[in-house]
Design a protein around this motif. Structure first.
Motif, PDB file in Angstrom:
ATOM      1  N   ASN A 139       0.845  -1.204   0.000  1.00  0.00           N
ATOM      2  CA  ASN A 139       0.000   0.000   0.000  1.00  0.00           C
ATOM      3  C   ASN A 139       0.873   1.243   0.000  1.00  0.00           C
ATOM      4  OD1 ASN A 139      -2.393   1.408   0.020  1.00  0.00           O
ATOM      5  ND2 ASN A 139      -2.634   1.346   2.236  1.00  0.00           N
ATOM      6  N   THR A 140       1.873   1.228  -0.865  1.00  0.00           N
ATOM      7  CA  THR A 140       2.868   2.300  -0.869  1.00  0.00           C
ATOM      8  C   THR A 140       2.248   3.662  -1.115  1.00  0.00           C
ATOM      9  OG1 THR A 140       4.492   0.737  -1.719  1.00  0.00           O
ATOM     10  CG2 THR A 140       5.009   3.077  -1.913  1.00  0.00           C
ATOM     11  N   GLU A 141       1.337   3.737  -2.067  1.00  0.00           N
ATOM     12  CA  GLU A 141       0.775   5.026  -2.449  1.00  0.00           C
ATOM     13  C   GLU A 141       0.039   5.690  -1.294  1.00  0.00           C
ATOM     14  OE1 GLU A 141      -1.599   4.687  -5.880  1.00  0.00           O
ATOM     15  OE2 GLU A 141       0.043   4.074  -7.194  1.00  0.00           O
ATOM     16  N   ALA A 142      -0.563   4.879  -0.422  1.00  0.00           N
ATOM     17  CA  ALA A 142      -1.349   5.446   0.673  1.00  0.00           C
ATOM     18  C   ALA A 142      -0.486   5.862   1.841  1.00  0.00           C
ATOM     19  CB  ALA A 142      -2.398   4.442   1.142  1.00  0.00           C
ATOM     20  N   SER A 147       5.931  16.361   0.662  1.00  0.00           N
ATOM     21  CA  SER A 147       5.968  17.614   1.395  1.00  0.00           C
ATOM     22  C   SER A 147       4.570  18.183   1.521  1.00  0.00           C
ATOM     23  CB  SER A 147       6.856  18.632   0.675  1.00  0.00           C
ATOM     24  OG  SER A 147       6.797  19.871   1.328  1.00  0.00           O
ATOM     25  N   SER A 148       4.163  18.464   2.774  1.00  0.00           N
ATOM     26  CA  SER A 148       2.792  18.921   3.016  1.00  0.00           C
ATOM     27  C   SER A 148       2.652  20.428   2.872  1.00  0.00           C
ATOM     28  CB  SER A 148       2.355  18.519   4.425  1.00  0.00           C
ATOM     29  OG  SER A 148       3.204  19.110   5.367  1.00  0.00           O
ATOM     30  N   GLU A 149       3.778  21.119   2.613  1.00  0.00           N
ATOM     31  CA  GLU A 149       3.715  22.567   2.473  1.00  0.00           C
ATOM     32  C   GLU A 149       3.928  22.956   1.021  1.00  0.00           C
ATOM     33  OE1 GLU A 149       2.850  24.429   4.867  1.00  0.00           O
ATOM     34  OE2 GLU A 149       2.879  22.818   6.342  1.00  0.00           O
ATOM     35  N   PHE A 192      -8.659  15.606  -0.245  1.00  0.00           N
ATOM     36  CA  PHE A 192      -7.299  16.125  -0.166  1.00  0.00           C
ATOM     37  C   PHE A 192      -6.659  16.119  -1.553  1.00  0.00           C
ATOM     38  CE2 PHE A 192      -8.148  14.491   4.093  1.00  0.00           C
ATOM     39  CZ  PHE A 192      -7.780  15.577   4.860  1.00  0.00           C
ATOM     40  N   ASP A 193      -5.580  16.893  -1.711  1.00  0.00           N
ATOM     41  CA  ASP A 193      -4.880  16.949  -2.991  1.00  0.00           C
ATOM     42  C   ASP A 193      -4.482  15.549  -3.441  1.00  0.00           C
ATOM     43  OD1 ASP A 193      -5.050  19.653  -3.180  1.00  0.00           O
ATOM     44  OD2 ASP A 193      -3.074  20.056  -2.325  1.00  0.00           O
ATOM     45  N   GLU A 194      -4.610  15.305  -4.716  1.00  0.00           N
ATOM     46  CA  GLU A 194      -4.292  13.988  -5.269  1.00  0.00           C
ATOM     47  C   GLU A 194      -2.806  13.685  -5.079  1.00  0.00           C
ATOM     48  OE1 GLU A 194      -4.648  11.579  -9.528  1.00  0.00           O
ATOM     49  OE2 GLU A 194      -5.460  13.611  -9.303  1.00  0.00           O
ATOM     50  N   GLY A 195      -2.535  12.502  -4.502  1.00  0.00           N
ATOM     51  CA  GLY A 195      -1.162  12.058  -4.315  1.00  0.00           C
ATOM     52  C   GLY A 195      -0.441  12.687  -3.139  1.00  0.00           C
ATOM     53  N   CYS A 196      -1.155  13.427  -2.294  1.00  0.00           N
ATOM     54  CA  CYS A 196      -0.472  14.085  -1.168  1.00  0.00           C
ATOM     55  C   CYS A 196       0.018  13.060  -0.151  1.00  0.00           C
ATOM     56  CB  CYS A 196      -1.378  15.120  -0.502  1.00  0.00           C
ATOM     57  SG  CYS A 196      -2.772  14.430   0.392  1.00  0.00           S
ATOM     58  N   GLY A 197      -0.657  11.882  -0.071  1.00  0.00           N
ATOM     59  CA  GLY A 197      -0.206  10.826   0.828  1.00  0.00           C
ATOM     60  C   GLY A 197      -0.647  11.024   2.266  1.00  0.00           C
ATOM     61  N   MET A 198      -0.673   9.924   3.017  1.00  0.00           N
ATOM     62  CA  MET A 198      -1.008   9.953   4.453  1.00  0.00           C
ATOM     63  C   MET A 198      -2.309  10.694   4.703  1.00  0.00           C
ATOM     64  SD  MET A 198       1.517   8.229   5.750  1.00  0.00           S
ATOM     65  CE  MET A 198       1.516   8.545   7.501  1.00  0.00           C
ATOM     66  N   GLU A 199      -3.357  10.369   3.927  1.00  0.00           N
ATOM     67  CA  GLU A 199      -4.626  11.101   4.039  1.00  0.00           C
ATOM     68  C   GLU A 199      -5.248  10.971   5.421  1.00  0.00           C
ATOM     69  OE1 GLU A 199      -3.691  10.875  -0.159  1.00  0.00           O
ATOM     70  OE2 GLU A 199      -3.696   9.355   1.451  1.00  0.00           O
ATOM     71  N   ASN A 200      -5.093   9.798   6.032  1.00  0.00           N
ATOM     72  CA  ASN A 200      -5.663   9.631   7.378  1.00  0.00           C
ATOM     73  C   ASN A 200      -4.942  10.518   8.386  1.00  0.00           C
ATOM     74  OD1 ASN A 200      -3.301   8.070   7.168  1.00  0.00           O
ATOM     75  ND2 ASN A 200      -3.951   6.732   8.845  1.00  0.00           N
ATOM     76  N   GLN A 263      -8.091  19.794  -1.698  1.00  0.00           N
ATOM     77  CA  GLN A 263      -8.407  19.988  -3.113  1.00  0.00           C
ATOM     78  C   GLN A 263      -9.796  20.592  -3.293  1.00  0.00           C
ATOM     79  OE1 GLN A 263      -9.202  16.475  -5.588  1.00  0.00           O
ATOM     80  NE2 GLN A 263      -7.717  17.276  -7.083  1.00  0.00           N
ATOM     81  N   SER A 264     -10.789  20.077  -2.558  1.00  0.00           N
ATOM     82  CA  SER A 264     -12.153  20.599  -2.664  1.00  0.00           C
ATOM     83  C   SER A 264     -12.942  20.252  -1.410  1.00  0.00           C
ATOM     84  CB  SER A 264     -12.848  20.003  -3.895  1.00  0.00           C
ATOM     85  OG  SER A 264     -13.008  18.601  -3.737  1.00  0.00           O
TER      86      SER A 264
END
Length: 703
Positions: A139-142, A147-149, A192-200, A263-264
């Motif tokens: 589950n690498t992508e998740a 960088s969150s900034e 959240f922005d696509e591909g930002c990672g670590m959404e949880n 993202q929206s």
């Protein structure tokens, strides 16, 4: 803002000190505990929030990325880190705390903060990427955290519906694999922005920020903090927040709209609740909630236990003012009780009784006020752990630091002044003292691990701090040779005693290192120690035994505000000599005095010869007592200087309040004349306080 800034700096510096101690102890133990991880997460969350409030972007970004990292560690457990990971984590954390401390220092000095901390934040993200990939490769992508900034030139895209959407609860239930709050009036769905990672993780940070603002809501998925699989749900179906009022929902939107990586978002009104509310307005049969709402605060008010606070922070300037006022009270009390007008009164018993009680109360007040300024030296001592830790790694030396008496208390101003001297000595012990290799120590019959001992003890009016190492000690012949090469010898080599040779280590420009390193070799360090310690009225002595180690001892007064002094008379002038510097006072006969080759007077005490300094000659004071037999010799000592002062008479011992000299006298080089301050006597006259160490230098230069 000044008050807020002071509080921010105090809190942040305290948290960074706690963090340093925690990391050092954890590294010694070889591992972090669950409590350690939670504490680091809490510290970074606090620094992130307060830095964001103060608009210190660099501090906020660093703390935010470390918080992300430790959220992952909290979520996946310490077992997700192997030994290599933990070693890298410790080094990364120490670099991060150094960077945070450097940024805080810039704030303190009113300097601009760093514009770019990407190198460090990318290093943190790379480490998080490594451990997350190794933990969940499928589950690498998740789990990869980018960088969150966003860059300054990029603005996060915010899209919201033009008007409030309406949707039935069943539709939302179908989107989520769980039952959301049936009573929620509004749903706020975010992507959240696509591909930002670590959404949880980002969702958890979001709800933490909203809860800090006082909003009440539920969120779905509900197990984001413990279930990393919720990342996929959030990516596919969004993250939901539920609110019971439009006011709370609007407040949340106002905060969400300013966040990065969103993202929206869209606001959805629950149709069922809307229709049910309309029906209740027509036929109010639903239970009334007002009683429940009003009873809750009443109950909490009745049973609320007040928070106990045993410690408060006080601005040091306020304490300085308090000490000054108490000093004035002590002086005024002494002036009143010794007034010549009172001495002529009869039936003084009741007055004397009252003055004795007043003296007792003023002494108690003075002691309490001085105790308020006393702080333990533990803050300075603990910082040395970090110095030893860093130098161990860079010098490849196995050394442990042993701390003794860290709860010993000293005046706050003195504690602040001795930090740098102790740091220089500890560095000197690490670089010069401890042997370069384990084999060298074993060959000398020593423990393979070197030891530096840092200790503090109290005496009556001073604190003694000793920094001792069990290294190879000091070679007197090598010190003399180096001193001769540097041109700092003042007499022939064969005339130097062991004590004088070791004192050369404290001379400006002296260094035994042939090669300039990061830590030594520039001839700066131990002379700075001597200068800084003497600036607060202390002394430095060095002892060493070749092959056994070296010990540097600092003797420092507990406080510089009050001194136990001996009042002496010279002509019509009154001087004060600190009791701590007096060894003995005695009368002599003319035949006991001998003269050196330059005609200077010398007296023999305890089988040693000491020079005599006449104060009336040094300061050009008219005095009728010039015969050595008519006056008194006071044998004084400070640092490596020991000599006798010739005075007219001893007036008695008295505790005096030290007053600094007026600033305009600095241009007259007063301090180098053997004068360190003044005090006001009970009769209102001024007494000059003598600096025993500088007085010897002043007399030597004059002669």
């Amino acid at each position: 803002m000044d008050n807020m800034l002071d509080m921010y700096l105090f809190e942040t510096n305290s948290l960074l000190e706690q963090l340093d101690e925690l990391l050092i102890e954890a590294e010694k133990a070889g591992d972090l505990t669950v409590d350690d991880v939670n504490e680091i997460f809490r510290v970074m969350h606090t620094i992130k929030g307060s830095s964001a409030m103060m608009e210190f972007s660099s501090l906020m970004q660093i703390a935010h990325h470390i918080e992300d990292l430790f959220f992952y560690i909290r979520q996946n457990g310490l077992d997700s880190l192997n030994i290599t990971h933990k070693g890298t984590l410790f080094n990364l954390m120490f670099r991060s705390t150094d960077m945070l401390r450097a940024e805080v220092s810039k704030v303190e000095n009113n300097e601009p903060l760093s514009d770019n901390v990407d190198n460090l934040t990318q290093e943190i993200n790379s480490f998080l990427k490594i451990i997350s990939e190794e933990e969940t490769p499928k589950n690498t992508e998740a789990t990869i955290a980018k960088s969150s900034e966003p860059k300054k030139s990029e603005q996060p895209k915010k899209v919201s519906a033009p008007a409030t959407q309406t949707a039935d609860l069943d539709k939302i239930r179908m989107e989520l694999a769980e039952c959301p709050d049936d009573n929620a009036s509004f749903f706020l769905r975010l992507f959240f922005d696509e591909g930002c990672g670590m959404e949880n993780l980002r969702a958890f940070m979001l709800i933490s920020a909203l809860k800090e603002s006082g909003l009440e809501f539920n969120h779905y998925p509900a197990d984001i903090e413990t279930n990393s699989k919720t990342c996929a749900t959030i990516i596919e179906k969004g993250f939901y927040l539920t609110f019971e009022s439009s006011k709370d929902a609007e407040s949340a939107i106002s905060q969400v709209s300013n966040l990065n990586n969103i993202q929206s978002y869209e606001l959805i009104e629950n149709v069922r609740v809307k229709n049910a509310t309309a029906d209740e307005i027509k036929t109010p049969t639903a239970p009334v909630h007002e009683n429940a709402v009003t009873s809750t605060p009443a109950a909490s008010t009745g049973h609320q236990t007040p928070n106990k606070q045993n410690l408060i922070s006080v601005n040091l300037a306020k304490l300085d003012n308090l000490v000054a006022i108490v000093g004035e009270i002590v002086i005024t009390e002494s002036m009143v009780t010794s007034s010549p007008d009172i001495q002529n009164l009869k039936n003084m018993d009741s007055f004397l009784k009252a003055t004795r009680q007043l003296r007792k109360l003023t002494d108690d007040l003075q002691d309490i006020v001085m105790s308020l300024r006393m702080v333990p030296v533990s803050g300075v001592f603990q910082k040395m752990n970090r110095i030893v830790r860093d130098m161990k790694q860079k010098l490849q030396k196995d050394v442990r630091l042993t701390i003794v008496g860290e709860n010993t208390e000293v005046d706050k101003s003195i504690v602040d002044s001795i930090g740098d001297p102790i740091m220089h000595i500890v560095r000197n012990s690490m670089d010069h003292g401890i042997e370069d290799s384990v084999q060298e120590r074993i060959a000398a019959g020593k423990n393979p691990q070197g030891e530096i001992t840092l200790s503090a003890t109290h005496t009556t009016n001073e604190v003694i701090i000793a920094i001792k190492d069990d290294g190879h000690g000091v070679d007197p012949a090598g010190v003399l040779a180096k001193a001769k090469k540097n041109g700092i010898l003042t007499k022939p080599e064969n005339e130097y005693t062991q004590k004088e040779i070791l004192a050369l280590l404290l001379a400006p420009g002296f260094s035994t290192n042939e090669v300039v390193t990061e830590y030594s070799g520039r001839g700066v360090g131990m002379d700075v120690v001597k200068k800084n310690v003497e600036a607060v009225g202390g002394t430095v002595t060095v002892t060493s035994e070749l092959g056994k180690g070296m010990c540097t001892t600092l003797k420092i007064p507990l406080t510089m505000a009050i001194v136990d002094g001996m009042e002496i008379a010279v002509g019509k002038s009154v001087f004060t000599i600190p009791i701590a510097n007096i060894r003995q006072s005695f009368k002599v006969k003319s035949e006991d005095v001998i003269y050196d080759t330059e005609g200077n007077e010398i007296i023999k005490c305890m089988n040693q010869f000491y020079p005599i300094i006449r104060i009336h000659t040094l300061y050009n004071i008219d005095s009728k007592i010039t015969n050595i037999e008519d006056g008194i010799l006071v044998w004084v000592e400070s640092g490596d200087k020991s000599y006798c002062l010739f005075v007219d008479d001893l007036l008695g011992e008295q505790q005096v309040v030290v007053k600094p000299l007026p600033v305009y006298l600095n241009s007259f080089n007063i301090k180098n004349s053997g004068i360190c301050g003044c005090t006001i006597l009970g009769d209102g006259n001024i007494s000059i306080i003598l600096d025993v160490l500088n007085l010897y230098a002043a007399a030597h230069n004059q002669y």
